[in-house]
Enzyme design. Structure first.
Site, PDB file in Angstrom:
ATOM      1  N   ALA A  27       3.572  -0.277  -2.106  1.00 27.57           N
ATOM      2  CA  ALA A  27       3.360  -0.676  -3.500  1.00 27.57           C
ATOM      3  C   ALA A  27       4.646  -0.505  -4.301  1.00 27.57           C
ATOM      4  CB  ALA A  27       2.233   0.149  -4.109  1.00 27.57           C
ATOM      5  N   SER A  81      -1.749  -0.834  -4.163  1.00 29.86           N
ATOM      6  CA  SER A  81      -2.817   0.113  -3.892  1.00 29.86           C
ATOM      7  C   SER A  81      -2.254   1.491  -3.569  1.00 29.86           C
ATOM      8  CB  SER A  81      -3.709  -0.376  -2.736  1.00 29.86           C
ATOM      9  OG  SER A  81      -2.998  -0.481  -1.525  1.00 29.86           O
ATOM     10  N   HIS A  93       0.842  -1.198   0.000  1.00 27.93           N
ATOM     11  CA  HIS A  93       0.000   0.000   0.000  1.00 27.93           C
ATOM     12  C   HIS A  93       0.874   1.245   0.000  1.00 27.93           C
ATOM     13  CE1 HIS A  93      -3.564   2.436   0.708  1.00 27.93           C
ATOM     14  NE2 HIS A  93      -2.839   3.150   1.551  1.00 27.93           N
ATOM     15  N   SER A  94       0.590   2.181  -0.906  1.00 26.38           N
ATOM     16  CA  SER A  94       1.311   3.449  -0.993  1.00 26.38           C
ATOM     17  C   SER A  94       2.813   3.171  -1.160  1.00 26.38           C
ATOM     18  CB  SER A  94       1.002   4.318   0.234  1.00 26.38           C
ATOM     19  OG  SER A  94       1.365   5.661   0.003  1.00 26.38           O
ATOM     20  N   MET A  95       3.679   3.617  -0.259  1.00 27.05           N
ATOM     21  CA  MET A  95       5.102   3.304  -0.385  1.00 27.05           C
ATOM     22  C   MET A  95       5.323   1.806  -0.520  1.00 27.05           C
ATOM     23  SD  MET A  95       8.241   3.908   2.326  1.00 27.05           S
ATOM     24  CE  MET A  95       7.724   2.547   3.399  1.00 27.05           C
TER      25      MET A  95
END
Length: 258
Positions: A97, A121, A93-95
């Site tokens: 990803a 994501s 998720h975010s970083m």
């Protein structure tokens, strides 16, 4: 034993057919995924959740943090190599990803076993500029405000100075990690299915920016939009995990109960 996984996590995954390696967002640690095994089990996902613990936080608080993406991926690739020889999925998720994709891409380059799939994501594809949560020179107050407005800091913790003083250095280093050169990741698509998740009200990373990962998908790409903003994985955790369980069943080959 690899430093990136707890001993108990590895032991508990021994009987699982497919492992789900979960990479944290900026400022986060393995505890962000602490509830996922129970919820995914309830949804019949058929995977063993293995949260990744990066250095410099939680149980690894005394270790130096990485601010260079390539150096982190080199270290993770070597440390996790033995754990990645069994069927597995990456989720970030975010970083997380960016880290998950980067690790899969690095392993592709050297011919190592790849994930069955990579789920990403709330992050832009590497041919786009990294999302800017805050200016590098932002004050502590500005950084806290930015993180809180995105849902990265629960409101209940905003009045806890000890928590904030521990979080901010980690968040600053993680933001440096994200702004590093990811150009090499664009030279060849990843030969793994990509599953993308985007928050419909994400003010940091728009749905089209998440969809932009399609350019890097060499084995197909699927997009799901989720209710909520950048941290929909927290604000709408059960809704998201139902979707993730559906995805996981495709690879774990678990029959859906009638």
């Amino acid at each position: 034993m690899t430093r990136y996984l707890s001993r108990s996590s590895i032991d508990e995954s021994a009987g699982a057919d497919v492992r789900l390696f979960c990479f944290p967002y900026a400022g986060g640690g393995a505890s962000a995924y602490g509830r996922w095994q129970r919820i995914l089990d309830a949804h019949g996902a058929g995977v063993r959740v293995l949260p990744i613990q990066l250095p410099g936080r939680e149980g690894r608080i005394d270790e130096p943090r990485f601010t260079d993406l390539s150096a982190l991926i080199d270290d993770m690739d070597a440390e996790l190599d033995d754990e990645l020889d069994r069927p597995h999925i990456f989720y970030g998720h975010s970083m997380g990803a960016l880290i998950a994709y980067s690790l899969a891409w690095r392993r592709q380059q050297r011919g190592a076993p790849l994930p069955l799939a990579v789920a990403l994501s709330a992050y832009r594809a590497p041919h786009l500029p990294a999302p800017l949560i805050a200016r590098p020179e932002a004050s502590d107050e500005e950084l806290i405000e930015s993180l809180a407005s995105l849902g990265g800091i629960p409101q209940v913790l905003l009045n806890h100075p000890d928590f904030l003083s521990a979080l901010l250095p980690v968040a600053r280093d993680d933001l440096l990690l994200c702004t590093g050169n990811a150009a090499s990741l664009t030279s060849e698509p990843l030969r793994v299915p990509l599953h993308l998740f985007a928050g419909r009200r994400d003010r940091l990373v728009s749905v089209p920016e998440v969809v932009s990962w399609r350019r890097h998908a060499g084995r197909g790409c699927e997009v799901r939009t989720m209710p909520g903003g950048h941290f929909f994985v927290r604000a709408h955790e059960d809704t998201f995990l139902r979707e993730l369980a559906t995805l996981a069943r495709q690879y774990a080959r678990v029959p859906v109960a009638a």
